[in-house]
Design a protein around this motif. Structure first.
Motif, PDB file in Angstrom:
ATOM      1  N   GLY A  47      46.309  14.626  13.206  1.00 28.07           N
ATOM      2  CA  GLY A  47      47.608  14.601  13.881  1.00 28.07           C
ATOM      3  C   GLY A  47      48.269  15.958  13.996  1.00 28.07           C
ATOM      4  N   LYS A  48      47.533  17.028  13.629  1.00 29.55           N
ATOM      5  CA  LYS A  48      48.120  18.368  13.748  1.00 29.55           C
ATOM      6  C   LYS A  48      47.151  19.300  14.467  1.00 29.55           C
ATOM      7  CE  LYS A  48      50.517  17.704   9.440  1.00 29.55           C
ATOM      8  NZ  LYS A  48      51.875  18.167   9.445  1.00 29.55           N
ATOM      9  N   PRO A  49      47.063  19.173  15.779  1.00 26.52           N
ATOM     10  CA  PRO A  49      46.115  19.958  16.577  1.00 26.52           C
ATOM     11  C   PRO A  49      46.314  21.458  16.441  1.00 26.52           C
ATOM     12  CG  PRO A  49      47.740  18.881  17.988  1.00 26.52           C
ATOM     13  CD  PRO A  49      47.942  18.348  16.608  1.00 26.52           C
ATOM     14  N   LYS A  50      47.479  21.856  15.946  1.00 29.69           N
ATOM     15  CA  LYS A  50      47.749  23.285  15.818  1.00 29.69           C
ATOM     16  C   LYS A  50      47.400  23.812  14.434  1.00 29.69           C
ATOM     17  CE  LYS A  50      49.440  23.966  19.827  1.00 29.69           C
ATOM     18  NZ  LYS A  50      48.583  24.681  20.752  1.00 29.69           N
ATOM     19  N   SER A  51      46.956  22.904  13.581  1.00 30.40           N
ATOM     20  CA  SER A  51      46.684  23.305  12.195  1.00 30.40           C
ATOM     21  C   SER A  51      45.213  23.596  11.928  1.00 30.40           C
ATOM     22  CB  SER A  51      47.175  22.215  11.252  1.00 30.40           C
ATOM     23  OG  SER A  51      48.514  21.901  11.538  1.00 30.40           O
ATOM     24  N   TYR A  52      44.475  23.911  12.963  1.00 30.21           N
ATOM     25  CA  TYR A  52      43.041  24.180  12.784  1.00 30.21           C
ATOM     26  C   TYR A  52      42.837  25.303  11.774  1.00 30.21           C
ATOM     27  CZ  TYR A  52      44.823  26.795  16.819  1.00 30.21           C
ATOM     28  OH  TYR A  52      45.612  27.531  17.670  1.00 30.21           O
ATOM     29  N   ARG A  53      43.780  26.234  11.729  1.00 30.68           N
ATOM     30  CA  ARG A  53      43.683  27.356  10.786  1.00 30.68           C
ATOM     31  C   ARG A  53      43.766  26.822   9.351  1.00 30.68           C
ATOM     32  NH1 ARG A  53      43.323  33.092  10.250  1.00 30.68           N
ATOM     33  NH2 ARG A  53      43.965  33.530  12.334  1.00 30.68           N
ATOM     34  N   ALA A  54      44.722  25.971   9.106  1.00 31.13           N
ATOM     35  CA  ALA A  54      44.888  25.395   7.771  1.00 31.13           C
ATOM     36  C   ALA A  54      43.694  24.503   7.426  1.00 31.13           C
ATOM     37  CB  ALA A  54      46.184  24.586   7.720  1.00 31.13           C
ATOM     38  N   VAL A  55      43.131  23.847   8.441  1.00 32.59           N
ATOM     39  CA  VAL A  55      41.964  22.991   8.210  1.00 32.59           C
ATOM     40  C   VAL A  55      40.811  23.818   7.664  1.00 32.59           C
ATOM     41  CG1 VAL A  55      40.203  21.587   9.334  1.00 32.59           C
ATOM     42  CG2 VAL A  55      42.599  21.318   9.964  1.00 32.59           C
ATOM     43  N   ALA A  56      40.563  24.924   8.317  1.00 30.22           N
ATOM     44  CA  ALA A  56      39.496  25.817   7.852  1.00 30.22           C
ATOM     45  C   ALA A  56      39.801  26.281   6.440  1.00 30.22           C
ATOM     46  CB  ALA A  56      39.392  27.013   8.791  1.00 30.22           C
ATOM     47  N   ASN A  57      41.053  26.562   6.171  1.00 31.58           N
ATOM     48  CA  ASN A  57      41.472  26.995   4.846  1.00 31.58           C
ATOM     49  C   ASN A  57      41.179  25.918   3.812  1.00 31.58           C
ATOM     50  OD1 ASN A  57      42.360  29.346   3.812  1.00 31.58           O
ATOM     51  ND2 ASN A  57      44.395  29.209   4.665  1.00 31.58           N
ATOM     52  N   ALA A  58      41.519  24.680   4.174  1.00 35.71           N
ATOM     53  CA  ALA A  58      41.300  23.549   3.260  1.00 35.71           C
ATOM     54  C   ALA A  58      39.816  23.428   2.932  1.00 35.71           C
ATOM     55  CB  ALA A  58      41.818  22.268   3.894  1.00 35.71           C
ATOM     56  N   CYS A  59      38.974  23.651   3.912  1.00 32.38           N
ATOM     57  CA  CYS A  59      37.531  23.563   3.692  1.00 32.38           C
ATOM     58  C   CYS A  59      37.096  24.639   2.716  1.00 32.38           C
ATOM     59  CB  CYS A  59      36.791  23.737   5.020  1.00 32.38           C
ATOM     60  SG  CYS A  59      36.949  22.322   6.078  1.00 32.38           S
ATOM     61  N   GLY A  60      37.638  25.820   2.891  1.00 31.03           N
ATOM     62  CA  GLY A  60      37.279  26.915   1.998  1.00 31.03           C
ATOM     63  C   GLY A  60      37.755  26.666   0.582  1.00 31.03           C
ATOM     64  N   LYS A  61      38.894  25.998   0.456  1.00 30.34           N
ATOM     65  CA  LYS A  61      39.443  25.700  -0.862  1.00 30.34           C
ATOM     66  C   LYS A  61      38.888  24.389  -1.414  1.00 30.34           C
ATOM     67  CE  LYS A  61      42.643  29.066  -0.795  1.00 30.34           C
ATOM     68  NZ  LYS A  61      42.877  29.194   0.623  1.00 30.34           N
TER      69      LYS A  61
END
Length: 99
Positions: A35-49
Motif C-alpha cells: 500500500g505504499k508504492p513510494k516506499s520502494y526505498r524503505a522496502v529495499a532497506n527492510a530486506c537488507g535489515k
DNA sequence: CACATGACCTAAC
DNA sequence: TGTTAGGCCATGT
C-alpha cells in the motif's frame, strides 16, 4: 514463527514470503502490495535489515531494471545470483536482463 | 529532533 | 544506449 521488527518491515517480509518458488518480484511491486508504492526505498532497506534471511526468500526480490541489486547473505550478490539460477529464473550467469 | 545511510526509481543529458 | 542528478521513504545515530 514470530517476526520481530517494525510494522513496515513485517509487511514487507510477509509479502516476500508469499513469493512462490521460481518467481521473483521487484522492490516497487512489494511497495505497491503493502500500500505504499513510494516506499520502494524503505522496502529495499527492510530486506537488507532482514534478520530472517534463511527464512524469507529476500533473494527473490530484484530491481525493476532487471538487475539483482544486492544481497546481505554470506556470499553476497553472487550467492543471490546462484540461488536464482538454481530456482530456474536465471539461465545466464550475468546480471544482464537484455541478454 | 536533525542528519546520514541504503539491496531504489524516474527523468534528463 | 549509458551515465548523472534529484527525489522518496523508513531506520539508525
Amino acid at each position: 514463527m514470530k517476526l520481530v521488527g517494525t510494522a513496515f518491515q513485517i509487511k514487507v517480509w510477509k509479502e516476500i514470503n508469499k513469493i512462490p518458488k521460481g518467481r521473483v518480484k521487484t522492490y516497487k511491486e512489494i511497495a505497491h502490495l503493502i500500500g505504499k508504492p513510494k516506499s520502494y526505498r524503505a522496502v529495499a532497506n527492510a530486506c537488507g535489515k532482514n534478520p530472517y534471511l534463511p527464512l524469507i526468500p529476500c533473494h527473490r526480490v530484484i530491481r525493476s531494471d532487471g538487475y539483482l541489486g544486492g544481497y546481505s547473505g554470506y556470499g553476497g550478490i553472487e550467492e543471490k545470483r546462484k540461488l536464482l539460477i538454481d530456482e530456474g529464473f536465471l539461465d545466464f550467469k550475468k546480471d544482464d536482463p537484455k541478454k
